[in-house]
Motif scaffolding. Structure first.
Motif, PDB file in Angstrom:
ATOM      1  N   GLN A  17       0.835  -1.203   0.000  1.00 30.45           N
ATOM      2  CA  GLN A  17       0.000   0.000   0.000  1.00 30.45           C
ATOM      3  C   GLN A  17       0.873   1.257   0.000  1.00 30.45           C
ATOM      4  O   GLN A  17       0.631   2.184  -0.781  1.00 30.45           O
ATOM      5  CB  GLN A  17      -0.934   0.005   1.207  1.00 30.45           C
ATOM      6  N   ASP A  18       1.868   1.301   0.872  1.00 30.34           N
ATOM      7  CA  ASP A  18       2.719   2.486   0.982  1.00 30.34           C
ATOM      8  C   ASP A  18       3.524   2.715  -0.304  1.00 30.34           C
ATOM      9  O   ASP A  18       3.622   3.848  -0.788  1.00 30.34           O
ATOM     10  CB  ASP A  18       3.666   2.372   2.176  1.00 30.34           C
ATOM     11  N   LEU A  19       4.100   1.659  -0.860  1.00 29.47           N
ATOM     12  CA  LEU A  19       4.867   1.820  -2.092  1.00 29.47           C
ATOM     13  C   LEU A  19       3.939   2.177  -3.254  1.00 29.47           C
ATOM     14  O   LEU A  19       4.283   3.017  -4.096  1.00 29.47           O
ATOM     15  CB  LEU A  19       5.670   0.553  -2.399  1.00 29.47           C
ATOM     16  N   GLY A  20       2.767   1.546  -3.299  1.00 26.01           N
ATOM     17  CA  GLY A  20       1.801   1.863  -4.342  1.00 26.01           C
ATOM     18  C   GLY A  20       1.376   3.317  -4.298  1.00 26.01           C
ATOM     19  O   GLY A  20       1.196   3.961  -5.335  1.00 26.01           O
ATOM     20  N   ALA A  21       1.222   3.863  -3.105  1.00 27.44           N
ATOM     21  CA  ALA A  21       0.829   5.265  -2.944  1.00 27.44           C
ATOM     22  C   ALA A  21       1.904   6.213  -3.469  1.00 27.44           C
ATOM     23  O   ALA A  21       1.599   7.351  -3.830  1.00 27.44           O
ATOM     24  CB  ALA A  21       0.538   5.571  -1.474  1.00 27.44           C
ATOM     25  N   THR A  22       3.140   5.746  -3.525  1.00 28.44           N
ATOM     26  CA  THR A  22       4.222   6.588  -4.052  1.00 28.44           C
ATOM     27  C   THR A  22       4.491   6.310  -5.528  1.00 28.44           C
ATOM     28  O   THR A  22       5.468   6.811  -6.083  1.00 28.44           O
ATOM     29  CB  THR A  22       5.521   6.370  -3.249  1.00 28.44           C
ATOM     30  N   GLY A  23       3.651   5.476  -6.145  1.00 25.73           N
ATOM     31  CA  GLY A  23       3.818   5.183  -7.563  1.00 25.73           C
ATOM     32  C   GLY A  23       4.755   4.033  -7.855  1.00 25.73           C
ATOM     33  O   GLY A  23       5.182   3.849  -8.990  1.00 25.73           O
ATOM     34  N   VAL A  24       5.086   3.235  -6.841  1.00 20.99           N
ATOM     35  CA  VAL A  24       5.966   2.079  -7.026  1.00 20.99           C
ATOM     36  C   VAL A  24       5.134   0.820  -6.786  1.00 20.99           C
ATOM     37  O   VAL A  24       4.988   0.371  -5.646  1.00 20.99           O
ATOM     38  CB  VAL A  24       7.170   2.114  -6.052  1.00 20.99           C
ATOM     39  N   PRO A  25       4.562   0.252  -7.854  1.00 19.27           N
ATOM     40  CA  PRO A  25       3.741  -0.949  -7.661  1.00 19.27           C
ATOM     41  C   PRO A  25       4.606  -2.167  -7.316  1.00 19.27           C
ATOM     42  O   PRO A  25       5.650  -2.386  -7.921  1.00 19.27           O
ATOM     43  CB  PRO A  25       3.048  -1.127  -9.008  1.00 19.27           C
ATOM     44  N   VAL A  26       4.169  -2.919  -6.319  1.00 17.80           N
ATOM     45  CA  VAL A  26       4.868  -4.139  -5.894  1.00 17.80           C
ATOM     46  C   VAL A  26       3.819  -5.229  -5.741  1.00 17.80           C
ATOM     47  O   VAL A  26       2.806  -5.042  -5.065  1.00 17.80           O
ATOM     48  CB  VAL A  26       5.602  -3.921  -4.541  1.00 17.80           C
ATOM     49  N   GLY A  27       4.049  -6.375  -6.375  1.00 16.72           N
ATOM     50  CA  GLY A  27       3.139  -7.504  -6.243  1.00 16.72           C
ATOM     51  C   GLY A  27       3.209  -8.109  -4.848  1.00 16.72           C
ATOM     52  O   GLY A  27       4.196  -7.891  -4.115  1.00 16.72           O
ATOM     53  N   HIS A  28       2.178  -8.858  -4.491  1.00 12.37           N
ATOM     54  CA  HIS A  28       2.129  -9.415  -3.139  1.00 12.37           C
ATOM     55  C   HIS A  28       3.277 -10.393  -2.882  1.00 12.37           C
ATOM     56  O   HIS A  28       3.903 -10.356  -1.818  1.00 12.37           O
ATOM     57  CB  HIS A  28       0.778 -10.096  -2.886  1.00 12.37           C
ATOM     58  N   ALA A  29       3.565 -11.254  -3.873  1.00 13.73           N
ATOM     59  CA  ALA A  29       4.654 -12.222  -3.682  1.00 13.73           C
ATOM     60  C   ALA A  29       5.981 -11.506  -3.444  1.00 13.73           C
ATOM     61  O   ALA A  29       6.758 -11.890  -2.567  1.00 13.73           O
ATOM     62  CB  ALA A  29       4.749 -13.157  -4.891  1.00 13.73           C
ATOM     63  N   ARG A  30       6.227 -10.433  -4.199  1.00 10.64           N
ATOM     64  CA  ARG A  30       7.473  -9.674  -4.025  1.00 10.64           C
ATOM     65  C   ARG A  30       7.504  -9.003  -2.653  1.00 10.64           C
ATOM     66  O   ARG A  30       8.541  -8.951  -1.992  1.00 10.64           O
ATOM     67  CB  ARG A  30       7.624  -8.631  -5.139  1.00 10.64           C
ATOM     68  N   ALA A  31       6.356  -8.474  -2.214  1.00  9.54           N
ATOM     69  CA  ALA A  31       6.289  -7.845  -0.896  1.00  9.54           C
ATOM     70  C   ALA A  31       6.608  -8.855   0.206  1.00  9.54           C
ATOM     71  O   ALA A  31       7.302  -8.534   1.169  1.00  9.54           O
ATOM     72  CB  ALA A  31       4.918  -7.216  -0.674  1.00  9.54           C
ATOM     73  N   LEU A  32       6.114 -10.088   0.064  1.00 11.94           N
ATOM     74  CA  LEU A  32       6.427 -11.123   1.056  1.00 11.94           C
ATOM     75  C   LEU A  32       7.925 -11.412   1.081  1.00 11.94           C
ATOM     76  O   LEU A  32       8.515 -11.567   2.148  1.00 11.94           O
ATOM     77  CB  LEU A  32       5.644 -12.399   0.759  1.00 11.94           C
ATOM     78  N   GLU A  33       8.537 -11.476  -0.099  1.00 11.72           N
ATOM     79  CA  GLU A  33       9.983 -11.703  -0.169  1.00 11.72           C
ATOM     80  C   GLU A  33      10.739 -10.558   0.513  1.00 11.72           C
ATOM     81  O   GLU A  33      11.693 -10.784   1.247  1.00 11.72           O
ATOM     82  CB  GLU A  33      10.431 -11.842  -1.629  1.00 11.72           C
ATOM     83  N   LEU A  34      10.284  -9.327   0.280  1.00  8.64           N
ATOM     84  CA  LEU A  34      10.951  -8.167   0.893  1.00  8.64           C
ATOM     85  C   LEU A  34      10.822  -8.190   2.415  1.00  8.64           C
ATOM     86  O   LEU A  34      11.780  -7.867   3.129  1.00  8.64           O
ATOM     87  CB  LEU A  34      10.371  -6.872   0.325  1.00  8.64           C
ATOM     88  N   VAL A  35       9.667  -8.590   2.915  1.00  3.76           N
ATOM     89  CA  VAL A  35       9.476  -8.691   4.365  1.00  3.76           C
ATOM     90  C   VAL A  35      10.385  -9.780   4.933  1.00  3.76           C
ATOM     91  O   VAL A  35      10.995  -9.602   5.987  1.00  3.76           O
ATOM     92  CB  VAL A  35       7.993  -8.941   4.718  1.00  3.76           C
ATOM     93  N   ALA A  36      10.499 -10.889   4.226  1.00  4.49           N
ATOM     94  CA  ALA A  36      11.411 -11.948   4.679  1.00  4.49           C
ATOM     95  C   ALA A  36      12.837 -11.410   4.777  1.00  4.49           C
ATOM     96  O   ALA A  36      13.525 -11.628   5.778  1.00  4.49           O
ATOM     97  CB  ALA A  36      11.345 -13.145   3.727  1.00  4.49           C
ATOM     98  N   HIS A  37      13.268 -10.669   3.749  1.00  5.08           N
ATOM     99  CA  HIS A  37      14.616 -10.093   3.757  1.00  5.08           C
ATOM    100  C   HIS A  37      14.775  -9.107   4.907  1.00  5.08           C
ATOM    101  O   HIS A  37      15.836  -9.063   5.544  1.00  5.08           O
ATOM    102  CB  HIS A  37      14.905  -9.384   2.434  1.00  5.08           C
ATOM    103  N   LEU A  38      13.742  -8.312   5.166  1.00  4.27           N
ATOM    104  CA  LEU A  38      13.775  -7.347   6.264  1.00  4.27           C
ATOM    105  C   LEU A  38      14.082  -8.029   7.596  1.00  4.27           C
ATOM    106  O   LEU A  38      14.773  -7.484   8.446  1.00  4.27           O
ATOM    107  CB  LEU A  38      12.422  -6.621   6.356  1.00  4.27           C
ATOM    108  N   HIS A  39      13.586  -9.256   7.757  1.00  6.12           N
ATOM    109  CA  HIS A  39      13.810 -10.004   8.996  1.00  6.12           C
ATOM    110  C   HIS A  39      15.057 -10.894   8.917  1.00  6.12           C
ATOM    111  O   HIS A  39      15.249 -11.777   9.760  1.00  6.12           O
ATOM    112  CB  HIS A  39      12.565 -10.831   9.336  1.00  6.12           C
ATOM    113  N   GLY A  40      15.878 -10.669   7.883  1.00  6.13           N
ATOM    114  CA  GLY A  40      17.142 -11.378   7.774  1.00  6.13           C
ATOM    115  C   GLY A  40      17.034 -12.795   7.260  1.00  6.13           C
ATOM    116  O   GLY A  40      17.932 -13.614   7.492  1.00  6.13           O
ATOM    117  N   VAL A  41      15.947 -13.092   6.562  1.00  2.53           N
ATOM    118  CA  VAL A  41      15.727 -14.446   6.046  1.00  2.53           C
ATOM    119  C   VAL A  41      15.864 -14.423   4.527  1.00  2.53           C
ATOM    120  O   VAL A  41      15.489 -13.453   3.872  1.00  2.53           O
ATOM    121  CB  VAL A  41      14.333 -14.962   6.476  1.00  2.53           C
ATOM    122  N   ARG A  42      16.392 -15.505   3.968  1.00  4.56           N
ATOM    123  CA  ARG A  42      16.712 -15.598   2.540  1.00  4.56           C
ATOM    124  C   ARG A  42      15.513 -15.395   1.641  1.00  4.56           C
ATOM    125  O   ARG A  42      15.566 -14.673   0.650  1.00  4.56           O
ATOM    126  CB  ARG A  42      17.339 -16.971   2.281  1.00  4.56           C
TER     127      ARG A  42
END
Length: 185
Positions: A17-42
Motif C-alpha cells: 500500500q505504501d509503495l503503491g501510494a508513491t507510484g511504485v507498484p509491488v506484487g504481493h509475492a514480491r512484498a512477502l519476499e521483501l518482508v522476509a529479507h527485512l527479517h534477515g531471512v533468505r
C-alpha cells in the motif's frame, strides 16, 4: 525473533500500500519476499519455516509426522477466482506461480490457518469439490460476508448439519467451502 506469518503478511500488505501510494507498484509475492529479507531471512518459504507460528502445538517440529493438507481447487480463471477469495472471503493472496507467460496460473490464498491452492492446470483437481473448514464463530463469519455488498451472495447457516452449524459458500467454479462451527458434546 521471527514474527508470525500473520504479522509478516500484514507488513507485506502495508508495504504494498505504501509503495503503491508513491507510484511504485509491488506484487504481493514480491512484498512477502521483501518482508522476509527485512527479517534477515533468505526468502518467504524459509521465513514461513522459521516463523514463530511454524510449529503448531499439536504438530511436533521434527519427526515422521505430516502437517495439515492443502486442498488444491481447480479454477477455470484465477482472474475470476482470486478476487472472489480475497475481496469477498477475506483471504490473502500469498503467492502466484506460472511456469512461463501464457501457461496456467497456480496460486496460494490463506485466511488464518486455512491455506488453499487454486489451480488453472487441467490435471489439478477434478472439481468442483468440497472443503470442510472448522471455524470458531460461523455466525460472525456469516455477518462479515453479508456486510460485503459487492457480491450478491447471502449464505445461510444450516443449524442441524452433522459437523455443527454450517455455512456453505460456493466459489465461481462450483467448489464448495463448508464453514462449520463445532459444538461441544
Amino acid at each position: 525473533m521471527i514474527p508470525s506469518t500473520t504479522t509478516a503478511k500484514a507488513q507485506a500488505r502495508r508495504l504494498r500500500q505504501d509503495l503503491g501510494a508513491t507510484g511504485v507498484p509491488v506484487g504481493h509475492a514480491r512484498a512477502l519476499e521483501l518482508v522476509a529479507h527485512l527479517h534477515g531471512v533468505r526468502d518467504w518459504n524459509t521465513f514461513v519455516a522459521l516463523a514463530s507460528d511454524a510449529a503448531a502445538p499439536d504438530v511436533p517440529a521434527a519427526g515422521p509426522t505430516a502437517g495439515p493438507g492443502v486442498p488444491v481447487l481447480r479454477v477455470r480463471s484465477a482472474a475470476v477466482a482470486v478476487p472472489f477469495y480475497v475481496s469477498y472471503l477475506g483471504f490473502t493472496l500469498d503467492w502466484e506461480h506460472r511456469f512461463e507467460p501464457g501457461l496456467p496460473l497456480y496460486v496460494q490464498v490463506s485466511r488464518s490457518a486455512l491455506v488453499l491452492h487454486l489451480s488453472e492446470h487441467h490435471g489439478d483437481g477434478s472439481g468442483p469439490t468440497v472443503v470442510w473448514v472448522p471455524v470458531v464463530d460461523v455466525h460472525g463469519l456469516q455477518a462479515e460476508l453479508r456486510a460485503r455488498t459487492d457480491v450478491p451472495l447471502r449464505p445461510g447457516i444450516d443449524l442441524d448439519a452433522p459437523g455443527g452449524p454450517t455455512m456453505e459458500v460456493v466459489d465461481p467454479d462450483g467448489n464448495v467451502l463448508r464453514f462449520a462451527q463445532r459444538v461441544p458434546s
